[in-house]
Design a protein around this motif. Structure first.
Motif, PDB file in Angstrom:
ATOM      1  N   THR A  93     -12.043  -1.747  -9.064  1.00  0.00           N
ATOM      2  CA  THR A  93     -10.663  -2.083  -8.698  1.00  0.00           C
ATOM      3  C   THR A  93     -10.095  -1.021  -7.763  1.00  0.00           C
ATOM      4  N   VAL A  94      -9.039  -1.398  -7.045  1.00  0.00           N
ATOM      5  CA  VAL A  94      -8.428  -0.464  -6.086  1.00  0.00           C
ATOM      6  C   VAL A  94      -7.959   0.796  -6.797  1.00  0.00           C
ATOM      7  N   ARG A  95      -7.315   0.624  -7.960  1.00  0.00           N
ATOM      8  CA  ARG A  95      -6.780   1.802  -8.639  1.00  0.00           C
ATOM      9  C   ARG A  95      -7.898   2.687  -9.204  1.00  0.00           C
ATOM     10  N   LYS A  96      -8.972   2.076  -9.670  1.00  0.00           N
ATOM     11  CA  LYS A  96     -10.113   2.886 -10.132  1.00  0.00           C
ATOM     12  C   LYS A  96     -10.733   3.641  -8.954  1.00  0.00           C
ATOM     13  N   LEU A  97     -10.844   2.957  -7.827  1.00  0.00           N
ATOM     14  CA  LEU A  97     -11.493   3.564  -6.663  1.00  0.00           C
ATOM     15  C   LEU A  97     -10.641   4.674  -6.047  1.00  0.00           C
ATOM     16  N   PHE A  98      -9.311   4.458  -5.990  1.00  0.00           N
ATOM     17  CA  PHE A  98      -8.490   5.310  -5.124  1.00  0.00           C
ATOM     18  C   PHE A  98      -7.308   6.011  -5.786  1.00  0.00           C
ATOM     19  N   LEU A 139       0.894  -1.156   0.000  1.00  0.00           N
ATOM     20  CA  LEU A 139       0.000   0.000   0.000  1.00  0.00           C
ATOM     21  C   LEU A 139       0.941   1.216   0.000  1.00  0.00           C
ATOM     22  N   LYS A 140       0.927   1.949  -1.090  1.00  0.00           N
ATOM     23  CA  LYS A 140       1.952   2.964  -1.369  1.00  0.00           C
ATOM     24  C   LYS A 140       1.719   4.251  -0.560  1.00  0.00           C
ATOM     25  N   PRO A 141       2.696   5.188  -0.582  1.00  0.00           N
ATOM     26  CA  PRO A 141       2.581   6.398   0.243  1.00  0.00           C
ATOM     27  C   PRO A 141       1.321   7.229  -0.004  1.00  0.00           C
ATOM     28  N   ASP A 142       0.757   7.180  -1.210  1.00  0.00           N
ATOM     29  CA  ASP A 142      -0.486   7.950  -1.412  1.00  0.00           C
ATOM     30  C   ASP A 142      -1.640   7.342  -0.618  1.00  0.00           C
ATOM     31  N   ALA A 143      -1.558   6.035  -0.359  1.00  0.00           N
ATOM     32  CA  ALA A 143      -2.600   5.367   0.452  1.00  0.00           C
ATOM     33  C   ALA A 143      -2.444   5.713   1.932  1.00  0.00           C
ATOM     34  N   THR A 144      -1.208   5.675   2.441  1.00  0.00           N
ATOM     35  CA  THR A 144      -1.032   6.003   3.863  1.00  0.00           C
ATOM     36  C   THR A 144      -1.315   7.484   4.110  1.00  0.00           C
ATOM     37  N   ARG A 145      -0.889   8.333   3.169  1.00  0.00           N
ATOM     38  CA  ARG A 145      -1.080   9.789   3.330  1.00  0.00           C
ATOM     39  C   ARG A 145      -2.558  10.139   3.441  1.00  0.00           C
ATOM     40  N   ARG A 146      -3.399   9.435   2.658  1.00  0.00           N
ATOM     41  CA  ARG A 146      -4.831   9.753   2.635  1.00  0.00           C
ATOM     42  C   ARG A 146      -5.639   8.893   3.601  1.00  0.00           C
ATOM     43  N   ASN A 147      -4.926   8.122   4.457  1.00  0.00           N
ATOM     44  CA  ASN A 147      -5.587   7.317   5.496  1.00  0.00           C
ATOM     45  C   ASN A 147      -6.513   6.259   4.879  1.00  0.00           C
ATOM     46  N   LEU A 148      -6.034   5.636   3.798  1.00  0.00           N
ATOM     47  CA  LEU A 148      -6.868   4.702   3.040  1.00  0.00           C
ATOM     48  C   LEU A 148      -6.471   3.242   3.246  1.00  0.00           C
ATOM     49  N   THR A 149      -5.588   2.951   4.189  1.00  0.00           N
ATOM     50  CA  THR A 149      -5.092   1.565   4.259  1.00  0.00           C
ATOM     51  C   THR A 149      -6.219   0.591   4.617  1.00  0.00           C
ATOM     52  N   GLY A 150      -7.092   1.009   5.495  1.00  0.00           N
ATOM     53  CA  GLY A 150      -8.215   0.137   5.853  1.00  0.00           C
ATOM     54  C   GLY A 150      -9.185  -0.054   4.704  1.00  0.00           C
ATOM     55  N   ALA A 151      -9.428   1.023   3.956  1.00  0.00           N
ATOM     56  CA  ALA A 151     -10.349   0.945   2.812  1.00  0.00           C
ATOM     57  C   ALA A 151      -9.791   0.002   1.745  1.00  0.00           C
ATOM     58  N   VAL A 152      -8.481   0.078   1.502  1.00  0.00           N
ATOM     59  CA  VAL A 152      -7.866  -0.824   0.511  1.00  0.00           C
ATOM     60  C   VAL A 152      -7.903  -2.255   1.035  1.00  0.00           C
ATOM     61  N   ASN A 153      -7.580  -2.435   2.314  1.00  0.00           N
ATOM     62  CA  ASN A 153      -7.620  -3.794   2.878  1.00  0.00           C
ATOM     63  C   ASN A 153      -9.025  -4.395   2.797  1.00  0.00           C
ATOM     64  N   ALA A 154     -10.041  -3.565   2.919  1.00  0.00           N
ATOM     65  CA  ALA A 154     -11.416  -4.080   2.817  1.00  0.00           C
ATOM     66  C   ALA A 154     -11.678  -4.635   1.419  1.00  0.00           C
TER      67      ALA A 154
END
Ligand code: DAT
Ligand code: MG
Length: 140
Positions: free
Chosen positions: A102-107, A10-25
Protein backbone atom coordinates in the motif's frame (compact mmCIF):
# COMPACT_ATOMS: atom_id res chain seq x y z
CA UNK A 1 -20.46 -1.70 -8.45
CA UNK A 2 -20.50 1.18 -10.88
CA UNK A 3 -17.71 3.48 -11.94
CA UNK A 4 -17.15 6.06 -9.20
CA UNK A 5 -15.01 9.11 -8.57
CA UNK A 6 -13.05 9.76 -5.40
CA UNK A 7 -10.99 12.68 -4.15
CA UNK A 8 -7.29 12.22 -3.42
CA UNK A 9 -4.55 14.39 -1.96
CA UNK A 10 -0.84 13.71 -2.22
CA UNK A 11 0.15 15.40 1.04
CA UNK A 12 3.12 17.73 1.75
CA UNK A 13 5.37 14.85 2.83
CA UNK A 14 4.93 13.40 -0.68
CA UNK A 15 5.74 16.63 -2.51
CA UNK A 16 8.66 17.39 -0.16
CA UNK A 17 10.27 14.01 -0.88
CA UNK A 18 9.59 14.22 -4.65
CA UNK A 19 7.33 11.15 -4.49
CA UNK A 20 4.30 12.32 -6.47
CA UNK A 21 5.21 10.25 -9.51
CA UNK A 22 5.95 7.17 -7.41
CA UNK A 23 2.56 7.45 -5.68
CA UNK A 24 0.79 8.04 -9.00
CA UNK A 25 2.42 4.89 -10.36
CA UNK A 26 0.88 2.85 -7.52
CA UNK A 27 -2.51 4.50 -8.13
CA UNK A 28 -2.43 3.80 -11.86
CA UNK A 29 -1.12 0.26 -11.43
CA UNK A 30 -4.20 -0.42 -9.28
CA UNK A 31 -6.39 0.53 -12.24
CA UNK A 32 -7.52 3.94 -10.99
CA UNK A 33 -7.48 6.73 -13.57
CA UNK A 34 -6.31 10.25 -12.63
CA UNK A 35 -9.04 12.34 -14.31
CA UNK A 36 -8.10 15.65 -12.66
CA UNK A 37 -4.93 16.82 -10.96
CA UNK A 38 -3.33 20.07 -9.80
CA UNK A 39 -0.56 21.15 -7.46
CA UNK A 40 -1.64 23.82 -4.97
CA UNK A 41 -0.62 25.43 -1.71
CA UNK A 42 -3.55 24.89 0.65
CA UNK A 43 -4.52 27.86 2.79
CA UNK A 44 -5.23 27.47 6.50
CA UNK A 45 -8.91 28.18 5.82
CA UNK A 46 -9.05 25.50 3.09
CA UNK A 47 -7.41 22.91 5.36
CA UNK A 48 -9.72 23.77 8.27
CA UNK A 49 -12.77 23.43 6.03
CA UNK A 50 -11.52 20.22 4.47
CA UNK A 51 -10.85 18.55 7.84
CA UNK A 52 -13.75 20.21 9.73
CA UNK A 53 -15.04 16.77 10.79
CA UNK A 54 -11.87 16.38 12.87
CA UNK A 55 -11.96 19.89 14.43
CA UNK A 56 -12.56 18.58 17.97
CA UNK A 57 -9.70 16.06 17.81
CA UNK A 58 -6.50 16.77 19.75
CA UNK A 59 -4.41 16.50 16.57
CA UNK A 60 -6.48 19.04 14.56
CA UNK A 61 -4.04 21.95 14.90
CA UNK A 62 -1.10 19.75 13.96
CA UNK A 63 -3.06 18.36 11.00
CA UNK A 64 -3.88 21.82 9.60
CA UNK A 65 -0.30 22.93 10.13
CA UNK A 66 1.03 19.88 8.28
CA UNK A 67 -1.44 20.18 5.37
CA UNK A 68 -0.37 23.80 4.85
CA UNK A 69 3.37 23.13 5.35
CA UNK A 70 4.06 22.76 1.63
CA UNK A 71 2.42 22.06 -1.71
CA UNK A 72 -0.10 19.29 -2.15
CA UNK A 73 -1.41 17.58 -5.28
CA UNK A 74 -5.20 17.35 -5.35
CA UNK A 75 -6.70 14.74 -7.65
CA UNK A 76 -9.90 13.13 -8.81
CA UNK A 77 -9.57 9.38 -9.35
CA UNK A 78 -12.04 7.36 -11.38
CA UNK A 79 -12.63 3.64 -11.55
CA UNK A 80 -14.78 0.69 -10.61
CA UNK A 81 -15.72 1.08 -6.93
CA UNK A 82 -13.08 3.86 -6.76
CA UNK A 83 -13.77 5.04 -3.20
CA UNK A 84 -13.16 1.67 -1.54
CA UNK A 85 -10.54 0.71 -4.11
CA UNK A 86 -8.44 3.78 -3.32
CA UNK A 87 -8.80 3.22 0.44
CA UNK A 88 -7.30 -0.24 -0.19
CA UNK A 89 -4.46 1.23 -2.27
CA UNK A 90 -3.74 3.82 0.48
CA UNK A 91 -3.56 1.37 3.38
CA UNK A 92 -4.38 2.00 7.05
CA UNK A 93 -4.25 5.55 8.46
CA UNK A 94 -1.31 4.57 10.66
CA UNK A 95 1.45 3.30 8.35
CA UNK A 96 2.54 0.91 11.11
CA UNK A 97 -0.71 -0.96 10.45
CA UNK A 98 -0.74 -0.63 6.66
CA UNK A 99 -0.62 -3.76 4.48
CA UNK A 100 2.33 -4.60 2.25
CA UNK A 101 2.29 -2.84 -1.10
CA UNK A 102 0.00 0.00 0.00
CA UNK A 103 1.03 3.63 -0.48
CA UNK A 104 1.23 4.25 3.26
CA UNK A 105 3.28 1.10 3.88
CA UNK A 106 5.62 2.02 1.03
CA UNK A 107 6.03 5.73 1.72
CA UNK A 108 4.40 7.12 4.90
CA UNK A 109 6.54 8.20 7.82
CA UNK A 110 3.95 8.54 10.62
CA UNK A 111 0.22 8.62 11.33
CA UNK A 112 0.31 12.42 11.08
CA UNK A 113 2.35 12.54 7.86
CA UNK A 114 0.78 9.69 5.97
CA UNK A 115 1.33 10.71 2.34
CA UNK A 116 -2.23 10.46 0.97
CA UNK A 117 -5.86 11.32 1.59
CA UNK A 118 -8.80 9.48 0.03
CA UNK A 119 -12.52 10.06 0.49
CA UNK A 120 -14.37 7.63 2.74
CA UNK A 121 -17.89 7.66 1.19
CA UNK A 122 -19.78 8.88 -1.90
CA UNK A 123 -21.20 11.90 -0.02
CA UNK A 124 -17.80 13.07 1.21
CA UNK A 125 -16.21 12.39 -2.19
CA UNK A 126 -18.71 14.73 -3.86
CA UNK A 127 -18.16 17.48 -1.27
CA UNK A 128 -14.36 17.16 -1.38
CA UNK A 129 -14.18 17.14 -5.20
CA UNK A 130 -16.38 20.26 -5.33
CA UNK A 131 -14.13 22.05 -2.79
CA UNK A 132 -11.15 21.87 -5.17
CA UNK A 133 -12.34 21.30 -8.75
CA UNK A 134 -14.77 22.93 -11.16
CA UNK A 135 -16.69 20.45 -13.29
CA UNK A 136 -14.80 21.40 -16.45
CA UNK A 137 -11.44 20.60 -14.79
CA UNK A 138 -12.36 16.92 -14.57
CA UNK A 139 -11.78 15.07 -17.82
CA UNK A 140 -12.64 11.40 -17.71
P1 DAT B 1 -7.72 8.77 6.90
O1 DAT B 1 -6.78 9.82 6.33
O2 DAT B 1 -7.14 7.40 6.79
O3 DAT B 1 -9.12 8.88 6.33
P2 DAT B 1 -8.79 9.97 9.33
O4 DAT B 1 -9.90 10.51 8.49
O5 DAT B 1 -9.17 9.20 10.56
O6 DAT B 1 -7.81 9.04 8.47
O7 DAT B 1 -7.84 11.14 9.82
C1 DAT B 1 -7.52 12.21 8.93
C2 DAT B 1 -6.06 12.54 9.09
O8 DAT B 1 -5.81 13.04 10.40
C3 DAT B 1 -5.12 11.35 8.95
O9 DAT B 1 -4.84 11.02 7.60
C4 DAT B 1 -3.91 11.85 9.67
C5 DAT B 1 -4.52 12.64 10.82
N1 DAT B 1 -4.65 11.79 12.02
C6 DAT B 1 -5.58 10.83 12.25
N2 DAT B 1 -5.39 10.24 13.42
C7 DAT B 1 -4.29 10.84 13.97
C8 DAT B 1 -3.56 10.68 15.18
N3 DAT B 1 -3.92 9.79 16.10
N4 DAT B 1 -2.49 11.50 15.39
C9 DAT B 1 -2.10 12.41 14.48
N5 DAT B 1 -2.76 12.61 13.30
C10 DAT B 1 -3.82 11.84 13.06
MG1 MG C 1 -10.59 10.26 6.59
Amino acid sequence: MAVQRTFSILKPDATRRNLTGAVNAVIEKAGLRIVAQKRIQMTKAQAETFYAVHSARPFFGELVEFMTSGPVVVQVLEGENAIAAYREVMGATNPANAAEGTVRKLFAESVGENTVHGSDAPETAAIEIAQFFAGNEIVG
